[in-house]
Design a protein around this motif. Sequence first.
Motif, PDB file in Angstrom:
ATOM      1  N   GLU A 179      48.851  23.116  46.458  1.00 18.42           N
ATOM      2  CA  GLU A 179      49.109  21.680  46.429  1.00 18.42           C
ATOM      3  C   GLU A 179      48.626  21.059  45.119  1.00 18.42           C
ATOM      4  OE1 GLU A 179      49.023  19.500  50.021  1.00 18.42           O
ATOM      5  OE2 GLU A 179      47.596  18.069  49.226  1.00 18.42           O
ATOM      6  N   ALA A 180      47.431  21.416  44.706  1.00 12.88           N
ATOM      7  CA  ALA A 180      46.888  20.873  43.453  1.00 12.88           C
ATOM      8  C   ALA A 180      47.759  21.276  42.279  1.00 12.88           C
ATOM      9  CB  ALA A 180      45.455  21.365  43.244  1.00 12.88           C
ATOM     10  N   MET A 181      48.167  22.543  42.243  1.00 12.46           N
ATOM     11  CA  MET A 181      48.936  23.025  41.102  1.00 12.46           C
ATOM     12  C   MET A 181      50.339  22.441  41.079  1.00 12.46           C
ATOM     13  SD  MET A 181      47.383  26.856  40.730  1.00 12.46           S
ATOM     14  CE  MET A 181      48.646  27.455  39.711  1.00 12.46           C
ATOM     15  N   THR A 221      46.559  17.539  35.698  1.00 14.32           N
ATOM     16  CA  THR A 221      45.268  18.146  35.379  1.00 14.32           C
ATOM     17  C   THR A 221      44.541  18.478  36.685  1.00 14.32           C
ATOM     18  OG1 THR A 221      45.153  16.723  33.442  1.00 14.32           O
ATOM     19  CG2 THR A 221      43.132  17.873  34.053  1.00 14.32           C
ATOM     20  N   VAL A 222      43.961  19.676  36.724  1.00 16.08           N
ATOM     21  CA  VAL A 222      43.215  20.112  37.900  1.00 16.08           C
ATOM     22  C   VAL A 222      41.773  20.394  37.478  1.00 16.08           C
ATOM     23  CG1 VAL A 222      42.995  21.916  39.670  1.00 16.08           C
ATOM     24  CG2 VAL A 222      45.272  21.170  38.941  1.00 16.08           C
ATOM     25  N   ALA A 223      40.820  19.875  38.259  1.00 22.57           N
ATOM     26  CA  ALA A 223      39.419  20.213  38.047  1.00 22.57           C
ATOM     27  C   ALA A 223      38.970  21.040  39.240  1.00 22.57           C
ATOM     28  CB  ALA A 223      38.564  18.964  37.924  1.00 22.57           C
ATOM     29  N   VAL A 224      38.488  22.244  38.971  1.00 17.53           N
ATOM     30  CA  VAL A 224      38.009  23.103  40.054  1.00 17.53           C
ATOM     31  C   VAL A 224      36.527  22.816  40.256  1.00 17.53           C
ATOM     32  CG1 VAL A 224      37.692  25.457  40.882  1.00 17.53           C
ATOM     33  CG2 VAL A 224      39.701  24.874  39.493  1.00 17.53           C
ATOM     34  N   ILE A 267      31.859  20.657  38.230  1.00 18.32           N
ATOM     35  CA  ILE A 267      33.211  21.032  37.840  1.00 18.32           C
ATOM     36  C   ILE A 267      33.106  22.308  37.038  1.00 18.32           C
ATOM     37  CG2 ILE A 267      35.150  20.405  36.363  1.00 18.32           C
ATOM     38  CD1 ILE A 267      34.867  17.585  37.420  1.00 18.32           C
ATOM     39  N   GLU A 268      33.712  23.341  37.575  1.00 17.61           N
ATOM     40  CA  GLU A 268      33.558  24.648  36.958  1.00 17.61           C
ATOM     41  C   GLU A 268      34.569  24.849  35.824  1.00 17.61           C
ATOM     42  OE1 GLU A 268      31.737  27.339  39.431  1.00 17.61           O
ATOM     43  OE2 GLU A 268      32.701  29.085  38.563  1.00 17.61           O
ATOM     44  N   GLN A 269      35.765  24.294  35.988  1.00 17.24           N
ATOM     45  CA  GLN A 269      36.767  24.374  34.920  1.00 17.24           C
ATOM     46  C   GLN A 269      37.818  23.311  35.164  1.00 17.24           C
ATOM     47  OE1 GLN A 269      38.346  28.323  34.323  1.00 17.24           O
ATOM     48  NE2 GLN A 269      39.740  27.665  32.702  1.00 17.24           N
ATOM     49  N   MET A 270      38.383  22.808  34.072  1.00 13.68           N
ATOM     50  CA  MET A 270      39.348  21.715  34.182  1.00 13.68           C
ATOM     51  C   MET A 270      40.465  21.960  33.179  1.00 13.68           C
ATOM     52  SD  MET A 270      38.100  17.843  33.909  1.00 13.68           S
ATOM     53  CE  MET A 270      38.731  17.149  32.424  1.00 13.68           C
ATOM     54  N   GLY A 271      41.697  21.690  33.574  1.00 15.75           N
ATOM     55  CA  GLY A 271      42.796  21.872  32.626  1.00 15.75           C
ATOM     56  C   GLY A 271      44.133  21.745  33.326  1.00 15.75           C
ATOM     57  N   ALA A 272      45.206  21.980  32.571  1.00 12.28           N
ATOM     58  CA  ALA A 272      46.542  22.000  33.157  1.00 12.28           C
ATOM     59  C   ALA A 272      46.615  23.191  34.111  1.00 12.28           C
ATOM     60  CB  ALA A 272      47.586  22.128  32.060  1.00 12.28           C
ATOM     61  N   PRO A 273      47.442  23.082  35.181  1.00 13.44           N
ATOM     62  CA  PRO A 273      47.520  24.180  36.148  1.00 13.44           C
ATOM     63  C   PRO A 273      47.787  25.546  35.504  1.00 13.44           C
ATOM     64  CG  PRO A 273      48.703  22.283  36.993  1.00 13.44           C
ATOM     65  CD  PRO A 273      48.258  21.923  35.599  1.00 13.44           C
ATOM     66  N   GLU A 274      48.740  25.604  34.563  1.00 11.90           N
ATOM     67  CA  GLU A 274      49.085  26.892  33.947  1.00 11.90           C
ATOM     68  C   GLU A 274      47.885  27.464  33.199  1.00 11.90           C
ATOM     69  OE1 GLU A 274      51.052  23.988  32.362  1.00 11.90           O
ATOM     70  OE2 GLU A 274      51.459  23.878  34.495  1.00 11.90           O
ATOM     71  N   LEU A 309      44.218  31.494  32.289  1.00  9.16           N
ATOM     72  CA  LEU A 309      42.976  31.759  31.571  1.00  9.16           C
ATOM     73  C   LEU A 309      41.757  31.182  32.290  1.00  9.16           C
ATOM     74  CD1 LEU A 309      42.339  33.324  29.070  1.00  9.16           C
ATOM     75  CD2 LEU A 309      42.631  31.252  27.708  1.00  9.16           C
ATOM     76  N   PRO A 310      41.458  31.738  33.479  1.00  4.16           N
ATOM     77  CA  PRO A 310      40.246  31.273  34.168  1.00  4.16           C
ATOM     78  C   PRO A 310      39.016  31.704  33.371  1.00  4.16           C
ATOM     79  CG  PRO A 310      41.171  33.183  35.290  1.00  4.16           C
ATOM     80  CD  PRO A 310      42.136  32.824  34.189  1.00  4.16           C
ATOM     81  N   ARG A 311      37.936  30.923  33.501  1.00  4.31           N
ATOM     82  CA  ARG A 311      36.718  31.237  32.749  1.00  4.31           C
ATOM     83  C   ARG A 311      35.657  31.919  33.606  1.00  4.31           C
ATOM     84  NH1 ARG A 311      33.716  26.827  30.668  1.00  4.31           N
ATOM     85  NH2 ARG A 311      32.859  28.390  29.294  1.00  4.31           N
TER      86      ARG A 311
END
Length: 370
Positions: free
Chosen positions: A203-205, A210-213, A219-226, A231-233
């Motif tokens: 749903e978020a993607m 912009t998605v913030a996990v 917030i562990e990582q934030m960025g465009a869904p793709e 490129l997860p960190r």
Amino acid sequence: GDHRKFAESGADLQLVGIQKRFPGFTAIEHLDLTIPAGSFFALLGPSGCGKTTTLRLVAGLEEATAGRILIGGQDVTDLTPHRRPVNTVFQSYALFPHMSVLENVAFGLRRRRISDPAAKAHEALRLVELDHVADRKPAQLSGGQQQRVALARAVVNRPALLLLDEPLGALDLKLRRQMQQELKQIQQEVGLTFLHVTHDQEEAMTMADTVAVMHQGRIEQMGAPEELYELPRTVFVANFLGQSNLFPVEVAGTTDQVLHAEFRGMRLSVPRNRSERDSGRITIGVRPEKLTLAHAEPEPDALTNAVGPGRVTDVSFIGVSTQYTVAVPGAGDVQVFAQNLQAGPTAALGDEVWLSWRVEHTFGLLDDPL
Ligand code: ATP
């Protein structure tokens, strides 16, 4: 449709050094976040990570222990909920059962003595394509229609910021997918800033730009869904957004372009610009759909990573793809999603196979597999 009457009203949201402590529990230790005006922003995380608390702080339903909240540059930290330029859509629609759809949407306008409430309510109902049921009672509508009425009611007075708390959670899967697309279209039409809270990564993607996990109040990582997907960190993000195959390794050497590690006698490489760390222990990851199965050991090739052999322990035909589970000694169960471009699986249960993928699809994570 032409809904410019609703446009030009989105505002940016800034959370500055937000902390929220409940008696005996710190839900948010320190949160800095800026959401640009007009964006569709998703806060994504598992149950208990602090996303609803964040939303309630913005709405003014909770008071922060520290930090400031600014909407459109205005400090709203000390304002009561109804003084904030914010509306919230919850999972439960909370429509008034005895009022018509139109009256439900116009209610807030009337109470605040805004001119032309009926005309504005019709306009909002046209936006969600429900003007033809304006005279019905909520009970005469489907769940999805009721949720759209709730949305019309939330956008009718053009809040600078719309907060959505799992708004589609009560809908069945098919309707939810449909509403996700509609909600995204509506957001693009009205130009308001949407802050959407969900634990559903698809749903978020699907909806957010912009998605913030969020994980354990951070917030562990934030960025465009793709970007987050490719490129997860961290291991948490790699596993929470889709599936990942992870190989814990020790970096053995580097060139200008890549890091090398050894995994059970096979060389694995990661582009340096796709790794969070360039020495010591890292976790090498790759998405299941990037893998190729082969019955023979692949020729060594600087552009390709390969591991094996492993044994196929499950073959699931999904239709569009076939999903294989391969038990690889030292790496556990590796998932392979193969597009069904031709008929018939390419490997059978019990087969001994090698797995390979392009080095450029590999990522290097900071932490150890969970
Ligand atoms: P869910 O998806 O289940 O709603 P969430 O990510 O929205 O989860 P929050 O509701 O923000 O999580 O809660 C974050 C943490 O704060 C949880 O561990 C929760 O137990 C705790 N918490 C929330 N409200 C209170 C409260 N009033 N008193 C004490 N702890 C609380």
